[in-house]
Design a protein around this motif. Sequence first.
Motif, PDB file in Angstrom:
ATOM      1  N   LYS A 152       0.807  -1.220   0.000  1.00 26.42           N
ATOM      2  CA  LYS A 152       0.000   0.000   0.000  1.00 26.42           C
ATOM      3  C   LYS A 152       0.840   1.271   0.000  1.00 26.42           C
ATOM      4  O   LYS A 152       0.504   2.251  -0.660  1.00 26.42           O
ATOM      5  CB  LYS A 152      -0.921   0.004   1.224  1.00 26.42           C
ATOM      6  CG  LYS A 152      -1.835   1.214   1.304  1.00 26.42           C
ATOM      7  CD  LYS A 152      -2.699   1.160   2.555  1.00 26.42           C
ATOM      8  CE  LYS A 152      -3.587   2.393   2.651  1.00 26.42           C
ATOM      9  NZ  LYS A 152      -4.395   2.398   3.893  1.00 26.42           N
ATOM     10  N   ASN A 154       3.855   4.031  -0.488  1.00 26.41           N
ATOM     11  CA  ASN A 154       4.882   4.458  -1.433  1.00 26.41           C
ATOM     12  C   ASN A 154       6.251   4.219  -0.806  1.00 26.41           C
ATOM     13  O   ASN A 154       6.453   4.491   0.376  1.00 26.41           O
ATOM     14  CB  ASN A 154       4.694   5.943  -1.757  1.00 26.41           C
ATOM     15  CG  ASN A 154       5.656   6.441  -2.815  1.00 26.41           C
ATOM     16  OD1 ASN A 154       6.859   6.505  -2.599  1.00 26.41           O
ATOM     17  ND2 ASN A 154       5.118   6.796  -3.962  1.00 26.41           N
ATOM     18  N   ARG A 271      -4.089  15.742  -9.778  1.00 27.46           N
ATOM     19  CA  ARG A 271      -4.036  14.308  -9.468  1.00 27.46           C
ATOM     20  C   ARG A 271      -4.551  14.039  -8.054  1.00 27.46           C
ATOM     21  O   ARG A 271      -5.258  13.056  -7.813  1.00 27.46           O
ATOM     22  CB  ARG A 271      -2.596  13.799  -9.616  1.00 27.46           C
ATOM     23  CG  ARG A 271      -2.120  13.725 -11.060  1.00 27.46           C
ATOM     24  CD  ARG A 271      -0.654  13.329 -11.128  1.00 27.46           C
ATOM     25  NE  ARG A 271      -0.190  13.177 -12.503  1.00 27.46           N
ATOM     26  CZ  ARG A 271       1.071  12.958 -12.849  1.00 27.46           C
ATOM     27  NH1 ARG A 271       2.009  12.866 -11.907  1.00 27.46           N
ATOM     28  NH2 ARG A 271       1.412  12.833 -14.117  1.00 27.46           N
ATOM     29  N   TYR A 272      -4.172  14.913  -7.134  1.00 23.54           N
ATOM     30  CA  TYR A 272      -4.631  14.773  -5.751  1.00 23.54           C
ATOM     31  C   TYR A 272      -6.150  14.913  -5.678  1.00 23.54           C
ATOM     32  O   TYR A 272      -6.832  14.140  -4.996  1.00 23.54           O
ATOM     33  CB  TYR A 272      -3.948  15.831  -4.886  1.00 23.54           C
ATOM     34  CG  TYR A 272      -4.414  15.865  -3.451  1.00 23.54           C
ATOM     35  CD1 TYR A 272      -4.360  14.727  -2.651  1.00 23.54           C
ATOM     36  CD2 TYR A 272      -4.903  17.049  -2.887  1.00 23.54           C
ATOM     37  CE1 TYR A 272      -4.785  14.757  -1.330  1.00 23.54           C
ATOM     38  CE2 TYR A 272      -5.325  17.089  -1.571  1.00 23.54           C
ATOM     39  CZ  TYR A 272      -5.266  15.944  -0.798  1.00 23.54           C
ATOM     40  OH  TYR A 272      -5.694  15.980   0.506  1.00 23.54           O
ATOM     41  N   LYS A 274      -8.269  14.241  -7.974  1.00 25.51           N
ATOM     42  CA  LYS A 274      -8.865  13.031  -8.550  1.00 25.51           C
ATOM     43  C   LYS A 274      -8.913  11.906  -7.522  1.00 25.51           C
ATOM     44  O   LYS A 274      -9.918  11.188  -7.416  1.00 25.51           O
ATOM     45  CB  LYS A 274      -8.061  12.594  -9.781  1.00 25.51           C
ATOM     46  CG  LYS A 274      -8.672  11.423 -10.530  1.00 25.51           C
ATOM     47  CD  LYS A 274      -7.861  11.093 -11.773  1.00 25.51           C
ATOM     48  CE  LYS A 274      -8.483   9.919 -12.531  1.00 25.51           C
ATOM     49  NZ  LYS A 274      -7.694   9.587 -13.747  1.00 25.51           N
ATOM     50  N   ARG A 275      -7.839  11.758  -6.741  1.00 22.74           N
ATOM     51  CA  ARG A 275      -7.818  10.728  -5.692  1.00 22.74           C
ATOM     52  C   ARG A 275      -8.848  11.044  -4.605  1.00 22.74           C
ATOM     53  O   ARG A 275      -9.510  10.141  -4.077  1.00 22.74           O
ATOM     54  CB  ARG A 275      -6.417  10.626  -5.075  1.00 22.74           C
ATOM     55  CG  ARG A 275      -5.352  10.113  -6.028  1.00 22.74           C
ATOM     56  CD  ARG A 275      -4.091   9.688  -5.289  1.00 22.74           C
ATOM     57  NE  ARG A 275      -3.482  10.766  -4.527  1.00 22.74           N
ATOM     58  CZ  ARG A 275      -2.594  11.622  -5.017  1.00 22.74           C
ATOM     59  NH1 ARG A 275      -2.228  11.544  -6.294  1.00 22.74           N
ATOM     60  NH2 ARG A 275      -2.065  12.562  -4.247  1.00 22.74           N
ATOM     61  N   GLN A 276      -8.977  12.323  -4.270  1.00 21.71           N
ATOM     62  CA  GLN A 276      -9.962  12.715  -3.258  1.00 21.71           C
ATOM     63  C   GLN A 276     -11.380  12.406  -3.722  1.00 21.71           C
ATOM     64  O   GLN A 276     -12.207  11.921  -2.942  1.00 21.71           O
ATOM     65  CB  GLN A 276      -9.842  14.213  -2.956  1.00 21.71           C
ATOM     66  CG  GLN A 276      -8.623  14.598  -2.136  1.00 21.71           C
ATOM     67  CD  GLN A 276      -8.571  16.102  -1.926  1.00 21.71           C
ATOM     68  OE1 GLN A 276      -8.503  16.872  -2.885  1.00 21.71           O
ATOM     69  NE2 GLN A 276      -8.619  16.530  -0.679  1.00 21.71           N
ATOM     70  N   THR A 278     -12.367  10.100  -5.723  1.00 27.08           N
ATOM     71  CA  THR A 278     -12.560   8.652  -5.611  1.00 27.08           C
ATOM     72  C   THR A 278     -12.765   8.240  -4.162  1.00 27.08           C
ATOM     73  O   THR A 278     -13.650   7.434  -3.842  1.00 27.08           O
ATOM     74  CB  THR A 278     -11.345   7.901  -6.200  1.00 27.08           C
ATOM     75  OG1 THR A 278     -11.193   8.271  -7.575  1.00 27.08           O
ATOM     76  CG2 THR A 278     -11.529   6.399  -6.096  1.00 27.08           C
ATOM     77  N   TRP A 279     -11.955   8.810  -3.265  1.00 27.39           N
ATOM     78  CA  TRP A 279     -12.058   8.453  -1.848  1.00 27.39           C
ATOM     79  C   TRP A 279     -13.430   8.827  -1.287  1.00 27.39           C
ATOM     80  O   TRP A 279     -14.091   8.008  -0.643  1.00 27.39           O
ATOM     81  CB  TRP A 279     -10.962   9.153  -1.044  1.00 27.39           C
ATOM     82  CG  TRP A 279     -10.829   8.598   0.346  1.00 27.39           C
ATOM     83  CD1 TRP A 279      -9.963   7.638   0.775  1.00 27.39           C
ATOM     84  CD2 TRP A 279     -11.620   8.956   1.496  1.00 27.39           C
ATOM     85  NE1 TRP A 279     -10.164   7.374   2.112  1.00 27.39           N
ATOM     86  CE2 TRP A 279     -11.173   8.164   2.580  1.00 27.39           C
ATOM     87  CE3 TRP A 279     -12.657   9.859   1.709  1.00 27.39           C
ATOM     88  CZ2 TRP A 279     -11.729   8.256   3.849  1.00 27.39           C
ATOM     89  CZ3 TRP A 279     -13.219   9.941   2.979  1.00 27.39           C
ATOM     90  CH2 TRP A 279     -12.754   9.154   4.029  1.00 27.39           C
TER      91      TRP A 279
END
Length: 310
Positions: A152, A154, A271-272, A274-276, A278-279
């Motif tokens: 999980k 990085n 990009r951040y 986009k992740r938010q 989704t979350w």
Amino acid sequence: MKYSFLLIGGPTASKKTELAIHIASKIPAVIINADSMQFYQDFKILNNRPNSNQLKKNEFKLFGNIQIPNFPNLGWWNKIIEEEISNTIKRNKLPIIVGGTGLYLSALEKKPSFVPKIKLSVKQEIEKLHEKFGLDFLYKKLKDCDQYSYKKLNQNDTHRILRALEVKKSTGKTLRFWQEKNRDEKSDDKKKYYYIVLTPDKKDLYNQINLRFMEMIKKGAIKEVEIFKKKNVNQNHPIYKMIGLKYLVNYLENKITLEEAISSSQRDTRRYAKRQITWFKNQTVNSNRLSFDDATKFFSLSTCKNYFLF
């Protein structure tokens, strides 16, 4: 049913604070930060903290309240947010918890998982291994004892890699074990909340992100980073996860151009976001998804009086 407090989540640049201010204009309220980067005192511009005009007209809590080398974590958050909510309610005001750090908002939906206190000797042992052998060594060590964290995390995430190893070494259980322990348990029934997740149009959001970073540059973000850089903060500190910081540091060190720093920062912010998105789509338990315009229309004076206890 009337609610005791309000949660506002959503991606960066989705106007969460603006919505909180709109609601605070309708009903006595305190706006409480739930964004991990806005806790830091060293930055006002690059982390987009409320401006001086907003601070004069509204009551804010937990913005710019942490000094480096300290940093926020979930245990600290669970303790301090309970205090802030309780104190605000006692003053007959609505706590509005607003931010983009989903983990902190999620802690108010579910019972936080309990992680036993890590032994000081274990912390020191892991730190010495890090100093002697480096992060790659510890990351490979994580593979042997905690496969979930290994996959999980990085491989450059120093803080979380060390944390996972400390928990495993000190408790004999993985961090995921403790995180999952109370996963399905709901919060105390007395903690009634209303949860809004802002859902902006993606094209509009990305455009706003690009414009906002340019505005940060105009307001003095480079000078802010220059002052911070003089403090020689260890680059393993979580503050370096602040989007734009590493690129502006590289610019000040003549490693990249200003145009490259801006472009890379805008890209990473998109990009951040986009992740938010989704979350918040997959992880929130009981949220109501609205655009900013629909949310401001929804929270009229009558709605605020009907929905909240204050």
